[in-house]
Design an enzyme around this catalytic site. Structure first.
Site, PDB file in Angstrom:
ATOM      1  N   HIS A   1       0.843  -1.046  -0.026  1.00 42.22           N
ATOM      2  CA  HIS A   1       0.039   0.016  -0.265  1.00 42.22           C
ATOM      3  C   HIS A   1       0.881   1.183   0.006  1.00 42.22           C
ATOM      4  O   HIS A   1       1.548   1.488   0.873  1.00 42.22           O
ATOM      5  CB  HIS A   1      -1.128  -0.048   1.416  1.00 42.22           C
ATOM      6  CG  HIS A   1      -1.996   1.295   1.342  1.00 42.22           C
ATOM      7  ND1 HIS A   1      -3.104   1.121   0.773  1.00 42.22           N
ATOM      8  CD2 HIS A   1      -1.655   2.394   1.848  1.00 42.22           C
ATOM      9  CE1 HIS A   1      -3.608   2.281   0.760  1.00 42.22           C
ATOM     10  NE2 HIS A   1      -2.879   3.027   1.572  1.00 42.22           N
ATOM     11  N   CYS A   2       0.795   1.999  -0.970  1.00 42.87           N
ATOM     12  CA  CYS A   2       1.465   3.441  -1.276  1.00 42.87           C
ATOM     13  C   CYS A   2       0.837   4.463  -0.655  1.00 42.87           C
ATOM     14  O   CYS A   2       0.040   4.660  -1.039  1.00 42.87           O
ATOM     15  CB  CYS A   2       1.963   3.441  -2.574  1.00 42.87           C
ATOM     16  SG  CYS A   2       3.186   5.005  -2.906  1.00 42.87           S
ATOM     17  N   PRO A   3       1.623   4.944   0.581  1.00 43.26           N
ATOM     18  CA  PRO A   3       0.897   6.082   1.046  1.00 43.26           C
ATOM     19  C   PRO A   3       1.128   7.372  -0.043  1.00 43.26           C
ATOM     20  O   PRO A   3       0.362   8.450   0.382  1.00 43.26           O
ATOM     21  CB  PRO A   3       1.592   6.389   2.413  1.00 43.26           C
ATOM     22  CG  PRO A   3       2.887   5.860   2.166  1.00 43.26           C
ATOM     23  CD  PRO A   3       2.777   4.686   1.192  1.00 43.26           C
TER      24      PRO A   3
ATOM     25  N   GLY B   1      -1.989   6.835  -2.262  1.00 38.99           N
ATOM     26  CA  GLY B   1      -3.087   6.742  -1.541  1.00 38.99           C
ATOM     27  C   GLY B   1      -3.680   5.544  -1.860  1.00 38.99           C
ATOM     28  O   GLY B   1      -5.067   5.640  -2.265  1.00 38.99           O
TER      29      GLY B   1
END
Length: 456
Positions: free
Chosen positions: A178-180, A183
């Site tokens: 999950h890439c912050p 998003g």
């Protein structure tokens, strides 16, 4: 009344899938765009990419207008193209379904769950028996046995390489991470756009870094004096130097993962360097699968109409997987037992005939310090009963004094057939059973008045 009927019809009106979706995603444009719960970070990433790139393009354009240097137009055009592509790949990564696996509204069928595993019957803390379902299931992938896990949230066995994202609260196919910064989860349907985003960002950083140095060196002065005259170019040089280490290192790492057909999750969790990777098909085929294969269609039509009740996942439907404690109100489902019987997994006869309500009450009594099982409670009624043991020459007989019912029948006669009490009286007496029964019949037929009734 008409208003209530209108409200009832409105509440039962079918809604679109994205409106009743149980994940943490954010939907826009009527469910056409799907983002993660941290979609606000997308605006930050857009500013971090667009601000220095636009500042660079403005700098080049002003230099063209000031010096009438048309030779710099290609530099400006390439800068604008790289900026537009970088923002486009960022948006495509963040605003599309990464490969979400649809949830089940109920646990998998038992024949599917037990296809390669055998269920077992257990008692938890001496209470209600429950079925212990397998936590994992074996799947053959390219001749290798791969274990897939059961997801308690989505009520399904995850496909190979899928994992549940705790942030988006969804199972995602070929879950990478999950890439912050975007998003969104990175999965099978947006991985190529994610890699093109970070690689384009690397190229854009190197491009702006190089031509910003050119603008500084063209001043013709000493380096420190030239830098003091072009502060914007100095800021762009420092900014791109820092950013390139981040996006550049990320691009190199994912290129390695792509060549070996790994995901970030698999690389950190399984370490395929130390054991054989069942998904590795060679570098060229791995790269082709990422960039030149057809992107699988989404498994969810978020704009389709669904009944809201069909997508209400009830926690009590989750099968017990051997972890956790069974609640005091949880009981064996008789229909489930018959279903298991059809699949040659029948419940023992003693378990079907147990009254779990009485068992539960006895357990509560035991917790309060009272005995869990009292034989006399089986013969006690609403009225008080006094018991006398009369010993005569022949043996012992149990006599109950109790008012008769409306038809001359006594409640004590109905309770005299209890095996536990009858056997205990039989064992304590050595008299003649036939004489005792005949005496009881004579007393019962002689009068309507309350008389002692002899029981064995």
């Amino acid at each position: 009344m008409a208003r209530n009927l209108h409200n009832h019809n409105h509440s039962n009106k079918p809604r679109r899938l994205y409106q009743v979706w149980k994940g943490s995603n954010r939907f826009f444009c009527g469910g056409r765009l799907i983002f993660g719960p941290d979609v606000a970070s997308l605006f930050l990433s857009t500013i971090l990419v667009a601000s220095p790139a636009i500042a660079f393009c403005v700098k080049v354009y002003s230099k063209i207008k000031k010096d009438d240097d048309t030779g710099r137009f290609p530099v400006l055009i390439v800068g604008l193209i790289l900026t537009a592509l970088d923002l486009l790949f960022l948006f495509l990564t963040s605003a599309r379904d990464p490969g979400i696996v649809p949830r089940n509204t109920r646990p998998p069928e038992f024949d599917e769950a037990f296809e390669m595993n055998t269920p077992s019957m257990e008692w938890v803390n001496g209470r209600t028996p429950h079925l212990k379902l397998p936590r994992t299931k074996d799947v053959i992938v390219n001749g290798h046995t791969v274990k897939v896990k059961y997801c308690d949230t989505c009520l399904l066995y995850r496909p190979p390489r899928a994992s549940h994202c705790s942030i988006c609260n969804n199972c995602v196919q070929r879950f990478d991470h999950h890439c912050p910064w975007v998003g969104q989860c990175i999965g099978i349907r947006n991985y190529r756009f994610f890699y093109m985003f970070i690689s384009t960002s690397t190229i854009l950083c190197l491009y702006v870094f190089a031509f910003s140095w050119v603008n500084i060196l063209e001043k013709g002065h000493k380096i420190w004096k030239a830098m003091s005259e072009d502060v914007l170019s100095v800021i762009l040089v420092v900014y791109c130097f820092i950013a390139v280490w981040f996006v550049g290192g990320l691009s190199v790492f994912h290129f390695y993962l792509m060549c070996t057909n790994q995901t970030t999750y698999e690389n950190f969790r399984y370490r395929y360097d130390k054991k054989e990777n069942p998904y590795n098909q060679g570098m060229l085929r791995n790269i082709r699968d990422v960039f030149f294969s057809k992107i699988p269609p989404s498994m969810n039509n978020f704009r389709s109409f669904v009944e809201e009740d069909d997508h209400m996942v009830v926690g009590s439907l989750t099968p017990n997987l051997g972890e956790g404690t069974v609640g005091s109100k949880e009981k064996i489902d008789i229909e489930m037992g018959s279903k298991l019987e059809e699949n040659n997994y029948s419940l023992p006869e003693i378990l079907r005939n147990l009254d779990f309500d009485n068992l539960e009450d006895s357990l509560k009594m035991e917790e309060r310090g009272r005995p869990a099982f009292d034989p006399l409670s089986l013969v006690e009624q609403d009225e008080k009963v006094s018991v006398q043991i009369c010993i005569d020459g022949d043996g012992a007989a149990e006599s109950e004094h109790k008012p008769t019912t409306g038809h001359g029948m006594r409640d004590s006669e109905r309770s005299s057939n209890v095996d536990g009490v009858g056997k205990s009286v039989q064992s304590s007496t050595g008299g003649d059973e036939t004489n005792a029964v005949e005496k009881a019949d004579e007393v019962s037929d002689s009068s309507q008045n309350p008389e002692p009734v002899l029981k064995v």
